[in-house]
Design an enzyme around this catalytic site. Sequence first.
Site, short mmCIF file in Angstrom:
data_model
loop_
_atom_site.label_atom_id
_atom_site.label_comp_id
_atom_site.label_asym_id
_atom_site.label_seq_id
_atom_site.Cartn_x
_atom_site.Cartn_y
_atom_site.Cartn_z
N LYS A 200 19.77 8.39 25.87
CA LYS A 200 20.45 9.68 26.10
C LYS A 200 20.56 10.36 24.74
CE LYS A 200 24.02 11.74 26.03
NZ LYS A 200 24.25 12.97 25.22
N GLY A 258 32.86 5.97 19.98
CA GLY A 258 32.57 4.54 19.90
C GLY A 258 33.61 3.73 20.66
N GLU A 275 27.15 2.36 15.57
CA GLU A 275 27.00 2.87 14.20
C GLU A 275 27.83 4.14 14.14
OE1 GLU A 275 26.25 4.80 11.38
OE2 GLU A 275 24.11 5.01 11.79
N CYS A 309 26.44 10.04 8.25
CA CYS A 309 27.54 9.09 8.42
C CYS A 309 27.85 8.41 7.08
CB CYS A 309 27.19 8.07 9.48
SG CYS A 309 25.54 7.42 9.30
N GLU A 406 36.65 12.05 8.25
CA GLU A 406 35.23 12.40 8.09
C GLU A 406 35.06 13.89 8.41
OE1 GLU A 406 32.33 10.79 11.02
OE2 GLU A 406 31.14 10.28 9.27
#
Length: 503
Positions: A200, A258, A275, A309, A406
Amino acid sequence: MSAVPKEVFSLGKSAANFIGMPRQLLIDGKWVNAESGKTFQVINPATGEQVGKVAEADKADVDKAVKAARKAFESGPWPSMTKSDRGKLLHRVGDLILKYADELAELESLDNGKPVLIARHADVALAADIFHYMSGWATKRHGLTIPFDCMYTPGVQYHAYTRPEPIGVVGQIIPWNFPLLMAAWKLAPALTAGCTVVLKVAEETPLSALRLGEIFQEAGVPAGVVNILTGFGETAGAALAAHPDVDKIAFTGSTEVGRLIVKAAATNLKKVSLELGGKSPNIVLADADLDIAIPGAASAIFFNHGQCCCAGSRLYIEQKIFDRVVEGVSAEAKNIKIGPGLDPSTQMGPLVSEIQFSRVCDYLDSGFKEGAKAITGGKKLEGKGYFVEPTVLVNTKPGMKVVDEEIFGPVVTAMPFKQFDDEIVRQANNTIYGLAAGIWTRDVSKAHALAAKLQAGTVWVNCYNIFDASLPFGGYKQSGWGREMGEAVLDNYTESKVVTVRI
Ligand code: NAI
Ligand code: MG
């Protein structure tokens, strides 16, 4: 299409043709519409305008794709193919990615906003490379022979060995920051291990993975082995993560999602690899070679517009050289040429989407409200498209959102530290994340000492953002579970069976 922005005319013919018609889903070797018939827009982030349309998969399409992947895993040519032939097939995929490199790079640049030359020489080149690298492993994964004596059956001899076996049907969900490369990092090892896949892709950037689907067909990958769905996370992604007949889910994206993946995977306890995000410290010691450390620190954060990331987003600079490094990194930032990705002279394109654009702008506002000061940048560009200036912030400290969270944009916080001691280690590790870290020094002993103490899956010394298919990549702490690339990634897609035989 009437609303095609001017930029599209600088696309090559193949890429223009590819986006010229609505793209479908790849299920069981055929290109099909979504069961619902729905489609959604592909937006060019340099203009905010529509450039194409793709099918909108949801649960019904996920069910169909998982069925196809199951069938292809259990019967047909894939499970009976020799490992050598599987390796050759994957190698051919790598070759074809290179054959169509210019077209793929143009699609990537149009869809994601990144400079087309970066897309060509980083994203596309690395995507081909992971297929070439992984194809070699297809014939080189062995089990172990384990000599042992069973303590409660004295005198009886056994022969025991392990068999690496493919885990089964794999669901993979990828983000938009490196659309083709993330597809390649996920697909190449899963296929090398002998799994079948439902991928996906991110709703922001569906194009290059769909073109990759055609490449799989051209290479001769059997029907149902790779199924590619375009659709939204909350619908198609969630259905894939929760699907009872998916044996493993591999995810790259936000730490927040996640966590949702882990919950969804609990339904059938499918295996999970993740990840996730990062807030990587990049540490410049006073003895560093500033001719490489300054451009290195700038590219650690500004590469891919900060949408990495592993971006070096917390820049720690030893007090003595703080002003010099901040000035140097700011000068680098000012020199970056901002523009549409498809303009070959562009060095930094727009952020990927309106949502990401406002997220980054909100972070800047919050930083300024909390007392941060921009040495350079700090603003969005007025007009069309999702452009934000490369920004260097000072007067920041832990507790501020710009330091703790982040941002995923071209924004670095520069913070001084007194000297090389445990306090800088503590500051660097003071984050929920643990993906990457950078160290700049001429002192090898300091470099190794620091590298050992930093809680990060990757530590770069006197370099940053250096990747190779042979180097495992992944996170400590809340940056993820498992590793991408290297031999290590194959563990994500392999069950190890022990066979114990009485002699
Ligand atoms: P996201 O984590 O929502 O999206 C990544 C992928 O997950 C996409 O394919 C999306 O469709 C899918 N997804 C979303 N919700 C889902 C759900 N409930 N179930 C299953 N799949 C789902 O990331 P988003 O919203 O695009 O970006 C938000 C932030 O995440 C960024 O600002 C950045 O901080 C971080 N991020 C980190 C990335 C990384 O490489 N580690 C990549 C992209 C974003
Ligand atoms: Mg999201």
